[in-house]
Design an enzyme around this catalytic site. Structure first.
Site, PDB file in Angstrom:
ATOM      1  N   MET A  80       0.820  -1.164   0.150  1.00 26.75           N
ATOM      2  CA  MET A  80      -0.114  -0.068  -0.079  1.00 26.75           C
ATOM      3  C   MET A  80       1.045   1.372  -0.098  1.00 26.75           C
ATOM      4  O   MET A  80       1.777   1.286   0.584  1.00 26.75           O
ATOM      5  CB  MET A  80      -1.012   0.042   1.234  1.00 26.75           C
ATOM      6  CG  MET A  80      -1.922   1.170   1.431  1.00 26.75           C
ATOM      7  SD  MET A  80      -2.862   1.129   2.927  1.00 26.75           S
ATOM      8  CE  MET A  80      -1.597   1.605   4.147  1.00 26.75           C
TER       9      MET A  80
ATOM     10  N   ASP B 254      -0.193   5.736  -1.038  1.00 23.93           N
ATOM     11  CA  ASP B 254      -0.929   6.805  -0.847  1.00 23.93           C
ATOM     12  C   ASP B 254      -2.398   6.548  -0.214  1.00 23.93           C
ATOM     13  O   ASP B 254      -3.066   5.745  -0.995  1.00 23.93           O
ATOM     14  CB  ASP B 254      -1.031   7.850  -1.939  1.00 23.93           C
ATOM     15  CG  ASP B 254       0.311   8.432  -2.335  1.00 23.93           C
ATOM     16  OD1 ASP B 254       1.363   7.597  -2.134  1.00 23.93           O
ATOM     17  OD2 ASP B 254       0.659   8.681  -3.647  1.00 23.93           O
TER      18      ASP B 254
ATOM     19  N   GLN C 223      -3.645   3.507  -2.755  1.00 17.91           N
ATOM     20  CA  GLN C 223      -2.665   2.965  -3.873  1.00 17.91           C
ATOM     21  C   GLN C 223      -2.147   1.544  -3.552  1.00 17.91           C
ATOM     22  O   GLN C 223      -1.725   1.146  -2.268  1.00 17.91           O
ATOM     23  CB  GLN C 223      -1.400   3.778  -3.989  1.00 17.91           C
ATOM     24  CG  GLN C 223      -1.696   5.357  -4.802  1.00 17.91           C
ATOM     25  CD  GLN C 223      -2.001   4.754  -6.008  1.00 17.91           C
ATOM     26  OE1 GLN C 223      -1.108   4.447  -7.033  1.00 17.91           O
ATOM     27  NE2 GLN C 223      -3.481   4.777  -6.291  1.00 17.91           N
TER      28      GLN C 223
ATOM     29  N   SER D  89      -2.810   7.961  -7.933  1.00 18.42           N
ATOM     30  CA  SER D  89      -3.467   8.751  -6.747  1.00 18.42           C
ATOM     31  C   SER D  89      -4.722   9.768  -7.302  1.00 18.42           C
ATOM     32  O   SER D  89      -4.590  10.344  -8.373  1.00 18.42           O
ATOM     33  CB  SER D  89      -2.594   9.501  -5.873  1.00 18.42           C
ATOM     34  OG  SER D  89      -2.026   8.348  -5.094  1.00 18.42           O
TER      35      SER D  89
HETATM   36  C1  FRU Z   1       3.224   9.380  -4.232  1.00 22.38           C
HETATM   37  C2  FRU Z   1       3.101   8.840  -5.599  1.00 22.38           C
HETATM   38  C3  FRU Z   1       2.027   9.658  -6.519  1.00 22.38           C
HETATM   39  C4  FRU Z   1       1.501   8.639  -7.487  1.00 22.38           C
HETATM   40  C5  FRU Z   1       1.371   7.449  -6.755  1.00 22.38           C
HETATM   41  C6  FRU Z   1       1.690   6.182  -7.480  1.00 22.38           C
HETATM   42  O1  FRU Z   1       3.574   8.469  -3.552  1.00 22.38           O
HETATM   43  O2  FRU Z   1       4.301   8.873  -6.208  1.00 22.38           O
HETATM   44  O3  FRU Z   1       2.525  10.742  -7.125  1.00 22.38           O
HETATM   45  O4  FRU Z   1       0.283   8.967  -7.768  1.00 22.38           O
HETATM   46  O5  FRU Z   1       2.472   7.552  -5.606  1.00 22.38           O
HETATM   47  O6  FRU Z   1       1.623   4.937  -6.648  1.00 22.38           O
END
Ligand code: FRU
Length: 486
Positions: free
Chosen positions: A20, A22, A39, A81
Site C-alpha cells: 500500500m 498513498d 494505492q 492517486s
Molecule cells: C506518491 C505517488 C503519486 C502517485 C502514486 C503512485 O507517493 O508517487 O505521485 O500517484 O504515488 O503510486
C-alpha cells in the site's frame, strides 16, 4: 487478511496483504461511513501494478476491508492517486435519480503519459463505472498527476502536480468533465525532486486574530529530496479566491518531524486527514513482508489553523477522537513529578499515553529537566526511546530514537528525530502500535510519525519526569487500545 502478525498495527490501517502507499479518495458517505481508498498492489509486497484498494469505517479506527474499487485497464497501466467528491446536485449528469452520487477523479498512468480520468458510483463508493469520455484532462505530460478536487461556490476546483516542474496547477470545472486551467502555484517551499499529491482545502481557524474562522491551506508532498531524505509533506496557509492561491508568507513548514508521513489527504469537505506512514526511501524493504504486507496509514487527524502571531501560521493536527478504541486503563497518576511509572502491557496490546504538564510561572529549568518514555521488549533488550528536553542548547525539544531495535537495518532508516518548540510542552500523547509510533505534542501542534521494527513485541513502558522545578504538576493516563481487527 491476517492481522495477527507481531508487526501488524492494530489501530492504524494496513492492507489485508500486498503493498500500500498513498491514501486516495477519502470521503464520508451520506450514511456517515468513512471511506479510505489507497494505492494498492494486491499481487506483491513492493510498489507497482497500482489499483485503488478500499476500506470503510464508522470511527476511522475500526476498518472493514472492501473489494478493490478501481482496476487498471491493462497490465501496462496503473490507477494512480486521486480524490473523490460527492455530487448531490448532479452537476456531472451521472446521477439524474439520486442525491448521493460519488465521483472519483484519478490519474491513469501509462508508459506514454499521465492523464486524469473520472469514474462514478451509484452505491456510495463501493463500485465504480469509468466515464466513457475519459480522459477528462490530458496535457500530453508524463509527469502530471494526483488530482484533488474540492467544491468552491458553483465550481469544482482541482489541484494537481506537474511533478517534475515544481508546479501545482489549479483547474476549474462546472461538471467534473470539462476542466479549465485557472492558475499555477510554482516553486514554493522545499522543492525536493518532485511535487506530488497536493491538497487545497478550507479548514477551521482557531484563535483567529482577524475574526475569520476558516482558512485555506495548500499541502505539497515532495519526493525524493525531503530535508531528512526521501519523502515528506509540507504545507502553506494562504488565501484562495476560487482560481488563485497565494501563501500568507514564504515560510517552509513540514507537517511532521519524523520521516514516515507522506502524501496525506483530506477527506472531501472535512477537516480530517490521513497520511501514508512510510517513506519512498525504504518502503519496499521494510521487514513486514514476512507477514505478507507492507505499509500502514497514520492515525486520522482533525486539522485546524492557528495564527500564532510571532511564529506565523501553523497547521495543528489533533488525534481524531480516540475514545472509541480505548480499552483497559493501564495507569493513571496525578503525581508524576520527578518520578517514573512502569507499565507492563503484555505482548499483544497497542498502547496510548497522555501526559499533561504544568510549570510554575517564570521558571528557569535545571540542566537535567526532562520528560522520558521508553518502550521495551520482554527478552531481546530492544527499546524505542523518546522524551522532551526542557533546557540546554536545544530547549523545548521533543525527540524520539528508533535506533535500539533490530528488525530492520538499513542506512537510510534514520534513527533519531526531533523538533523544537517556542515554549515547553504541556501535553504529550504517544501511541505505540506494534511497528508504528506516533507522538502528538500540545494537541497536535507538533507531530512525529516513525515506523519501528523490533524483533519481538514491546511489552512495557517506562515513563516519567526528572528535575522538574518545584510547583510543576504532571498527570499521566495510559490505556491499552482495542485490537480493531479482532
Ligand atoms: C506518491 C505517488 C503519486 C502517485 C502514486 C503512485 O507517493 O508517487 O505521485 O500517484 O504515488 O503510486
Amino acid at each position: 487478511g491476517d492481522y495477527n502478525g507481531p508487526l501488524r498495527p492494530r489501530v492504524h490501517y494496513s492492507p489485508p496483504k500486498g503493498f500500500m502507499n498513498d491514501p486516495n479518495g477519502l470521503f464520508k458517505d451520506v450514511n456517515g461511513t468513512w471511506h479510505l481508498y489507497y494505492q494498492y498492489n494486491p499481487t506483491d509486497v513492493v510498489a507497482g501494478n497500482q489499483h485503488w484498494g478500499h476500506a470503510t469505517s464508522p470511527d476511522l479506527y475500526t476498518w472493514t476491508n472492501q473489494p478493490i474499487a478501481l482496476f487498471p485497464p491493462n497490465s501496462t497501466s496503473g490507477v494512480f492517486s486521486g480524490s473523490i467528491v460527492v455530487d448531490p446536485e448532479n452537476t456531472s449528469g451521472f446521477f439524474p435519480n439520486s442525491t448521493n452520487g460519488v465521483v472519483a477523479i484519478y490519474t491513469l498512468n501509462t508508459p506514454e503519459k499521465q492523464v486524469q480520468e473520472i469514474a462514478y458510483s451509484f452505491d456510495d463508493g463501493y463500485t465504480f463505472t469509468p466515464y466513457s469520455g475519459n480522459p477528462v484532462l490530458d496535457v500530453g505530460s508524463n509527469q502530471f498527476r494526483d488530482p484533488k478536487v474540492v467544491r468552491y461556490g458553483d465550481s469544482w476546483v482541482m489541484v494537481i502536480a506537474f511533478a517534475s516542474e515544481y508546479v501545482i496547477g489549479i483547474y476549474t470545472s462546472p461538471d467534473l468533465k470539462e476542466w479549465t486551467h485557472a492558475s499555477n502555484v510554482s516553486h514554493i517551499g522545499f522543492l525536493g525532486v518532485q511535487y506530488e499529491c497536493p491538497n487545497l482545502v478550507e479548514i477551521p481557524i482557531r484563535n483567529s486574530s482577524t475574526g475569520t474562522d476558516k482558512g485555506w491551506v495548500l499541502t505539497i508532498s515532495i519526493n525524493p529530496g525531503a530535508p531528512l531524505g526521501g519523502s515528506i509533506t509540507q504545507y502553506f496557509p494562504g488565501e484562495f479566491n476560487g482560481t488563485h492561491f497565494v501563501p500568507h508568507d514564504g515560510a517552509t513548514r513540514l507537517s511532521n518531524f519524523g520521516k514516515d508521513d507522506y502524501a496525506g489527504q483530506f477527506f472531501y469537505n472535512e477537516s480530517v486527514s490521513i497520511g501514508w506512514a512510510s517513506n519512498w526511501e525504504y518502503r519496499n524493504l521494510v521487514p513486514t513482508a514476512t507477514e505478507g504486507w507492507r505499509s500502514s496509514m497514520t492515525l486520522p487527524r482533525e486539522n485546524y489553523l492557528i495564527d500564532s502571531g510571532v511564529r506565523g501560521w501553523e497547521l495543528v493536527q489533533e488525534i481524531y477522537d480516540i475514545q472509541p478504541i480505548l480499552s483497559d486503563q493501564l495507569a493513571s497518576s496525578d503525581n508524576l513529578v520527578n518520578t517514573t511509572s512502569q507499565v507492563d502491557f503484555g505482548n499483544s496490546t497497542s498502547v496510548y499515553f497522555d501526559m499533561n504538564i504544568t510549570y510554575p510561572a517564570d521558571v528557569t529549568f535545571s540542566t537535567y529537566a526532562s520528560i522520558n518514555f521508553t518502550f521495551s521488549t520482554q527478552s531481546s533488550n530492544e527499546q524505542f526511546k523518546g522524551g522532551y528536553i526542557l533546557t540546554g542548547s536545544t530547549p523545548n525539544t521533543i525527540w524520539v530514537d528508533r535506533g535500539n531495535t533490530n528488525g530492520f537495518d538499513y542506512p537510510l532508516f534514520t534513527n533519531k528525530f526531533s523538533a523544537s518548540q517556542v515554549k515547553p510542552a504541556e501535553r504529550i500523547q504517544g501511541i505505540i502500535d506494534h511497528s508504528l509510533f506516533e507522538v502528538y505534542v500540545d494537541n497536535g501542534s507538533v507531530v512525529g510519525t516513525v515506523d519501528v521494527y523490533p524483533t519481538e513485541p514491546f511489552t512495557s513502558l517506562s515513563i516519567g519526569t526528572g528535575d522538574l522545578p518545584e510547583g510543576s504538576t504532571v498527570s499521566l493516563q495510559v490505556w491499552g487500545l482495542k485490537d480493531t481487527w479482532a
